[in-house]
Scaffold this motif. Structure first.
Motif, short mmCIF file in Angstrom:
data_model
loop_
_atom_site.label_atom_id
_atom_site.label_comp_id
_atom_site.label_asym_id
_atom_site.label_seq_id
_atom_site.Cartn_x
_atom_site.Cartn_y
_atom_site.Cartn_z
N VAL A 242 4.98 -3.42 -5.69
CA VAL A 242 4.01 -3.62 -6.89
C VAL A 242 4.98 -3.55 -7.99
N PRO A 243 5.81 -4.71 -8.10
CA PRO A 243 6.50 -4.76 -9.26
C PRO A 243 6.23 -4.66 -10.65
N ASP A 244 4.95 -4.97 -10.86
CA ASP A 244 4.48 -4.95 -12.36
C ASP A 244 4.09 -3.52 -12.50
N ILE A 245 3.85 -2.75 -11.62
CA ILE A 245 3.34 -1.31 -11.76
C ILE A 245 3.95 -0.68 -13.09
N ASP A 246 3.11 0.08 -13.79
CA ASP A 246 3.85 1.01 -14.92
C ASP A 246 4.56 1.89 -14.50
N GLU A 247 5.57 2.30 -15.21
CA GLU A 247 6.63 3.20 -14.43
C GLU A 247 6.07 4.58 -14.47
N ARG A 248 5.24 4.88 -15.55
CA ARG A 248 4.70 6.35 -15.69
C ARG A 248 3.81 6.48 -14.77
N LEU A 249 2.88 5.44 -14.43
CA LEU A 249 1.88 5.53 -13.37
C LEU A 249 2.72 5.61 -12.01
#
Length: 266
Positions: A242-249
């Protein structure tokens, strides 16, 4: 003329076909191009399997990527994946071959209609029986054979990845049946004889350890254990898929799952 990734894959396939692949890093990179994050232990197992022509028994908890490893290897090598899902009661008629009964019945009717022509000019009983025997032998020839996954993998001209999934769900009789295939990449069909693979398949057997695997099968395989991923590796896997996932999430998800694994849950 290939882009870099295709060039690497082409070189890797050539090295594997010649039995001269020596770089673990090439396997890691090749699997990474299929979005499979492989450790050096996983890549080493594939390297040894290719050079020694031995199956790989992959064990580990459900969800660690055992089945996905076979899928990614087939994609990396650009060869077919042939999968057999094991279950209690699985036998050779479902796994190896069965006869085309409908075609045999049709052939029987044709032979019945032509029996007069077949026996014409047969001077005695021995001659008549000899002619009939020549026709009846055809009922159990390759043209009436319906190959199932194991036989298809042996007959693949350019090789294949054979995935025997969840071998621990099959019974011990099926394990014993597999021994000839796993040790010599061949199978003996009583009516036809021995069929040997021209290009040995890359074989993965997976197990969730629901029961002990027999020693005879284990001796024929390389062993690979895939543990549950550590936090950093799990983050890398999620970002890859999931390359577009938010890093914090992503970090929160990994922390949550890692915490669940520390609890006594089933």
């Amino acid at each position: 003329d290939y882009p870099p990734s295709e060039q690497k894959r082409e070189r890797l396939m050539t090295e594997i076909a010649s039995g001269q692949i020596t770089r673990i890093e090439d396997i890691i990179e090749g699997l990474a191009e299929t979005d499979y994050i492989a450790s050096r232990q996983i890549a080493t197992a594939i390297l040894l399997a290719q050079n020694l022509e031995k199956p790989v028994l992959v064990e580990g908890s459900a969800g660690v990527g055992k089945t996905e490893l076979a899928l990614a290897t087939a994609k990396m090598l650009n060869i077919p994946l042939i999968r057999i899902q094991c279950y209690e009661g699985l036998d050779e008629s479902k796994a190896l071959y069965e006869w085309k009964y409908g075609k045999q019945l049709l052939y029987t009717q044709v032979l019945k209609d032509k029996i007069g022509d077949v026996l014409q000019e047969a001077d005695d009983l021995d001659t008549a029986m000899s002619r009939l025997h020549g026709f009846t032998d055809m009922f159990f020839s390759e043209q009436f054979l319906e190959p199932r996954p194991l036989l298809k993998a042996l007959q693949a001209d350019n090789g294949a990845v054979l995935l025997i999934d969840e071998i621990d769900k099959a019974n011990e009789e099926f394990e014993a049946f597999l021994l000839e295939i796993l040790s010599a990449f061949q199978v003996t069909i009583p009516e036809i004889g021995t069929i040997k693979a021209s290009t040995p398949p890359t074989v993965f057997l997976t197990s969730n350890n629901t029961r002990d695997i027999g020693d005879a099968l284990k001796r024929r395989c390389l062993h690979l254990y895939i543990p549950l991923p550590e936090a950093k590796l799990e983050e890398k896997i999620i970002i890859t898929r999931v390359p577009d996932i938010d890093e914090r999430l992503c970090r929160q998800l990994v922390h949550f799952v890692q915490a669940l694994r520390d609890r006594d849950l089933k």
